[in-house]
Design a protein around this motif. Sequence first.
Motif, PDB file in Angstrom:
ATOM      1  N   ILE A 211      14.540  48.377  55.725  1.00  0.00           N
ATOM      2  CA  ILE A 211      15.054  49.615  55.143  1.00  0.00           C
ATOM      3  C   ILE A 211      13.887  50.569  54.962  1.00  0.00           C
ATOM      4  O   ILE A 211      12.880  50.233  54.334  1.00  0.00           O
ATOM      5  N   CYS A 213      11.545  54.020  54.141  1.00  0.00           N
ATOM      6  CA  CYS A 213      11.251  54.876  52.998  1.00  0.00           C
ATOM      7  C   CYS A 213      10.491  56.110  53.456  1.00  0.00           C
ATOM      8  O   CYS A 213      10.337  56.367  54.649  1.00  0.00           O
ATOM      9  N   ALA A 235      19.444  58.860  59.511  1.00  0.00           N
ATOM     10  CA  ALA A 235      20.588  58.789  58.605  1.00  0.00           C
ATOM     11  C   ALA A 235      21.901  59.042  59.335  1.00  0.00           C
ATOM     12  O   ALA A 235      22.970  58.635  58.852  1.00  0.00           O
ATOM     13  N   ARG A 239      22.579  54.195  59.069  1.00  0.00           N
ATOM     14  CA  ARG A 239      22.791  53.979  57.637  1.00  0.00           C
ATOM     15  C   ARG A 239      23.138  52.522  57.366  1.00  0.00           C
ATOM     16  O   ARG A 239      23.997  51.947  58.020  1.00  0.00           O
ATOM     17  N   THR A 241      24.550  49.398  54.943  1.00  0.00           N
ATOM     18  CA  THR A 241      25.648  49.279  53.993  1.00  0.00           C
ATOM     19  C   THR A 241      25.160  49.257  52.549  1.00  0.00           C
ATOM     20  O   THR A 241      25.850  49.725  51.646  1.00  0.00           O
ATOM     21  N   GLU A 242      23.940  48.727  52.331  1.00  0.00           N
ATOM     22  CA  GLU A 242      23.416  48.664  50.964  1.00  0.00           C
ATOM     23  C   GLU A 242      22.668  49.931  50.558  1.00  0.00           C
ATOM     24  O   GLU A 242      22.116  50.022  49.467  1.00  0.00           O
ATOM     25  N   GLY A 243      22.655  50.924  51.454  1.00  0.00           N
ATOM     26  CA  GLY A 243      21.975  52.173  51.171  1.00  0.00           C
ATOM     27  C   GLY A 243      20.711  52.338  51.995  1.00  0.00           C
ATOM     28  O   GLY A 243      20.114  51.352  52.426  1.00  0.00           O
ATOM     29  N   GLY A 244      20.307  53.562  52.220  1.00  0.00           N
ATOM     30  CA  GLY A 244      19.126  53.842  53.016  1.00  0.00           C
ATOM     31  C   GLY A 244      19.404  53.719  54.497  1.00  0.00           C
ATOM     32  O   GLY A 244      20.553  53.572  54.940  1.00  0.00           O
TER      33      GLY A 244
END
Length: 275
Positions: A211, A213, A235, A239, A241-244
């Motif tokens: 993921i 940053c 994005a 994307r 599923t848990e974000g980011g």
Amino acid sequence: MAGVVELTYYPIKGCAGTSADEAPLTPAGLAHDRSFLVVNEEGVGRTQRRDPGLALVRPTVSADGGRLTLQAPGFETLDLRVDTAGDRRKVEVLGTVHQGIDQGEEAADWFTEVLGAPSRLVRVPPEHDRVTDGRIPGTSAYADSCALHVVSRATLGLLHRKLAERGLPPLPMDRFRPNIVVDGWDEPHTEDRAHRIRIGDTEIGYAKLAIRCAVTMVDQGTGAKAGPEPLRTLAEYRRATEGGVAYGTKYAVLRPGTLSVGDTVTVTSWGESEL
């Protein structure tokens, strides 16, 4: 046939990497990878998220790990004897507390001057027994999580096509700071599905997706933030599923050995992508 085309280890977390034609693979990843950490006065690890100038620091570790050389544009080169037996102190990496061995006042003064903020340098102690997360647990030094980060050229090629659709230039692979770059996979993000891989006399196992940053927005050549790319484009199609956004894959070391540029990459077990 897929093969290794780049090997890179990062002696100091957040600082520039060292390219290698051959490197020992230890249970904690490529030898010397993220074995040092720059911390603030409270012992919290510095990263390019808040200190992008770390990218300009070029550390070199001797083969036996006994000496560390630090270079940065406009600053004197510092050569240090690595301390592996000094007093331990608590350090924090992304909210998790570990132990570190302080590398002394010369290193502290050098990083304080380069970064313009009080800093110290610590090394992971020999007894470091961190257990990393993911589908296959492993260990690592001061990496964000798992021992190895793998990205393929096909994956970067897809991003380049997406950027070109926006009229934007390509980005270098170093924006993603991988340990291993693979070429020869036709499909982008094949590394998402490669759950066990044999490379030379080593074997690695899938732990989780990487993921991404804000570090991906730092120009590794200038140490300046140059966002919003690639996160804005990623994005749109990566994307998690848990974000980011997910880009590249983290692996645990199943069998240590030696890795070399040119080694064949053989997938021995496939799985579904978690994206």
